[in-house]
Design an enzyme around this catalytic site. Structure first.
Site: not given
Ligand code: PGA
Length: 244
Positions: A67, A136, A138, A143
């Site tokens: 992404d 959450n 995702h 999301e």
């Molecule tokens: P993070 O993000 O590694 O910064 O916790 C992971 C994600 O949001 O997929």
């Protein structure tokens, strides 16, 4: 789905880097799906070390990132282009022409997204997909509520995600509201998936993804249906799972 628990973040990072290294050793032209965020930083540091000390060779490797934020130029310090250059690409012998990250400035995001999907396909598909997980649930920026048949597209970021990622931007008002992300169907086509999660604040999302019903409300739960998916966790991220 397999669950593998390492003692701490350092050991989790070494383990996933070994898996990436073995994938490249077995197939020097491997196609890797890459993730950004805090969680894979240790993995990338290990891969840089393995390149320097053990000759891990990225020359023929192809990569696709999950992404990118809409509206951020590749040169923006918080773009995932900058992240990948800083953490990995600038420190190994990868051919930049073989690295792919969604273009947050694409003038026609829909056409861009379709072309990104086609490029993954014409590169032979993803051999090994690395993933993080949001609090959450995702995956990438898919999301809660994202359809299981979703493909690369522009999405709105949830408030929770924007708040979580404000640590990188200094304030939530600076966090973009949209991103281009590959879809859940795109992720599920990877031949092998390793999801990384570290820390107590991921424990609930991990538990829902592994033990809960497969539901669009927890996008990572779709991974229960993948034939070769490993959740590689540290003890804290596994703590609720191991309670029962
Ligand atoms: P993070 O993000 O590694 O910064 O916790 C992971 C994600 O949001 O997929």
């Amino acid at each position: 789905m397999r669950v593998c628990v390492e003692k701490n973040y350092g050991q989790m990072s070494r383990r996933v880097a070994q898996i990436v290294g073995q994938t490249i050793a077995a197939n020097p032209k491997a196609v890797l799906g890459l993730a950004t965020g805090e969680t894979p930083e240790g993995c990338y540091a290990q891969l840089v070390r393995m390149h320097r000390e053990e000759g891990l060779d990225f020359l023929l490797v192809t990569t696709f990132n999950l992404d990118e934020y809409v509206g951020l130029a590749p040169s923006h310090p918080q773009s995932y282009h900058s992240y990948m250059s800083d953490k990995l690409f600038n420190h190994v012998n990868i051919d930049k022409n073989r690295t792919h990250i969604p273009d947050g400035l694409a003038p026609r995001p829909r056409e861009f997204s379709q072309a990104y999907e086609r490029l993954i396909g014409s590169s032979g598909g993803i051999d090994l997909q690395l993933l993080g997980i949001g609090r959450n649930g995702h995956l990438g920026f898919n999301e809660p509520g994202s359809p299981f048949d979703s493909r690369t597209r522009v999405v709105d970021l949830s408030e929770e995600t924007r708040r979580d990622n404000s640590k990188f931007f200094g304030s939530i008002s600076k966090v973009p509201r949209q991103a281009i992300t590959i879809g859940l169907a795109t992720i599920m086509e990877a031949r092998r998936i390793v999801l990384l999660a570290s820390g107590i604040n991921k424990a609930r999302a991990v538990e829902h993804a592994v033990k809960g019903p497969v539901s669009a409300e927890v996008p990572a739960s779709i991974l229960q249906r993948h034939p070769d998916c490993t959740f590689l966790l540290d003890e804290q991220a596994a703590s609720i799972l191991s309670e029962g």
